[in-house]
Design an enzyme around this catalytic site. Structure first.
Site, PDB file in Angstrom:
ATOM      1  N   ASP A  55      14.736  47.526 -26.713  1.00  0.00           N
ATOM      2  CA  ASP A  55      16.095  47.221 -27.139  1.00  0.00           C
ATOM      3  C   ASP A  55      16.964  48.168 -26.337  1.00  0.00           C
ATOM      4  O   ASP A  55      16.640  49.350 -26.162  1.00  0.00           O
ATOM      5  CB  ASP A  55      16.302  47.433 -28.638  1.00  0.00           C
ATOM      6  CG  ASP A  55      17.637  46.836 -29.102  1.00  0.00           C
ATOM      7  OD1 ASP A  55      18.009  45.760 -28.595  1.00  0.00           O
ATOM      8  OD2 ASP A  55      18.301  47.438 -29.951  1.00  0.00           O
ATOM      9  N   GLY A 102      24.253  41.299 -17.758  1.00  0.00           N
ATOM     10  CA  GLY A 102      24.873  42.001 -18.873  1.00  0.00           C
ATOM     11  C   GLY A 102      26.125  42.746 -18.449  1.00  0.00           C
ATOM     12  O   GLY A 102      26.991  42.209 -17.763  1.00  0.00           O
ATOM     13  N   TYR A 103      26.195  44.026 -18.852  1.00  0.00           N
ATOM     14  CA  TYR A 103      27.380  44.853 -18.596  1.00  0.00           C
ATOM     15  C   TYR A 103      27.325  45.597 -17.253  1.00  0.00           C
ATOM     16  O   TYR A 103      28.166  46.451 -16.988  1.00  0.00           O
ATOM     17  CB  TYR A 103      27.548  45.867 -19.737  1.00  0.00           C
ATOM     18  CG  TYR A 103      27.800  45.218 -21.078  1.00  0.00           C
ATOM     19  CD1 TYR A 103      29.060  44.706 -21.404  1.00  0.00           C
ATOM     20  CD2 TYR A 103      26.790  45.102 -22.023  1.00  0.00           C
ATOM     21  CE1 TYR A 103      29.303  44.099 -22.628  1.00  0.00           C
ATOM     22  CE2 TYR A 103      27.014  44.505 -23.258  1.00  0.00           C
ATOM     23  CZ  TYR A 103      28.268  44.008 -23.548  1.00  0.00           C
ATOM     24  OH  TYR A 103      28.508  43.405 -24.763  1.00  0.00           O
TER      25      TYR A 103
END
EC number: 3.6.1.66
Length: 195
Positions: free
Chosen positions: A65, A147-148
């Protein structure tokens, strides 16, 4: 040795495969199981995924995660990084974060990854964390990664992960650091072996 990657994110599976030692074969998990990430930390969510998927397929698994933690936003989006504005494309998520930060000069942030290995045959579980410190850019830059990545500038660089690409990212990223640490420990304790 075959280890299954507890992720349905093809980008993440590919990135982990590029980090793994050559003698470890990583395979994506082929199951309909959808694990709910109810933990309050990256480590809790990583462990939940590893345990649930491992018990489902009864084979060794690795799970992670990870997410972006921004200091002036109290660690936001943190464990909610993937679920923030769920369903929206990452360009919209990044624009929203840049808007939240428009009045802040402190841009310090970090990517965090908790990587977990679970072998249901021996009930052995190991979890580690990796970090990369950096800052949030003032605009979206680059189209590499996922993603970011296009708003995160790692310390020591003036480009975002979205501009630097996987050649740099796979060496210094939070996921790279976490999984290299995990595989190294698994090798030291004999859970995985050179073959």
């Amino acid at each position: 040795m075959i280890i299954y990657v507890a992720s349905k994110n093809a980008h993440k599976v590919l990135e982990i495969k590029q980090i793994a030692p050559e003698f470890v074969t990583l395979e994506p998990i082929n199951t309909e199981l959808d694990v709910e990430e109810t933990g309050e930390t990256f480590t809790e969510n990583s462990i939940i995924k590893a345990l649930d998927y491992g018990k489902e397929i009864r084979k060794p698994v690795i799970a992670d995660d990870s997410g972006l933690s921004i200091d002036v936003l109290g660690g936001f989006p943190g464990v909610m990084s993937a679920r923030y504005m769920e369903g929206a494309p990452y360009t919209e998520k990044m624009e929203s974060i840049l808007q939240l930060m428009r009045n802040y000069d402190d841009r310090h942030a970090r990517f965090v990854c908790s990587a977990t290995y679970f072998n249901p045959e021996t009930n052995f579980l190991l979890s580690v964390e990796g970090y990369v410190e950096g800052t949030i850019a003032y605009e979206i830059r680059g189209d590499k990664g996922f993603g970011y990545d296009p708003i995160f500038i790692p310390n020591g660089y003036d480009k975002t992960f979205g501009e630097l690409g996987e050649e740099v990212k796979n060496v210094i990223s939070h996921r790279s650091r976490a999984f290299k640490k995990l595989f190294s420990l698994l090798l030291k304790i004999g859970e995985i072996k050179y073959e």
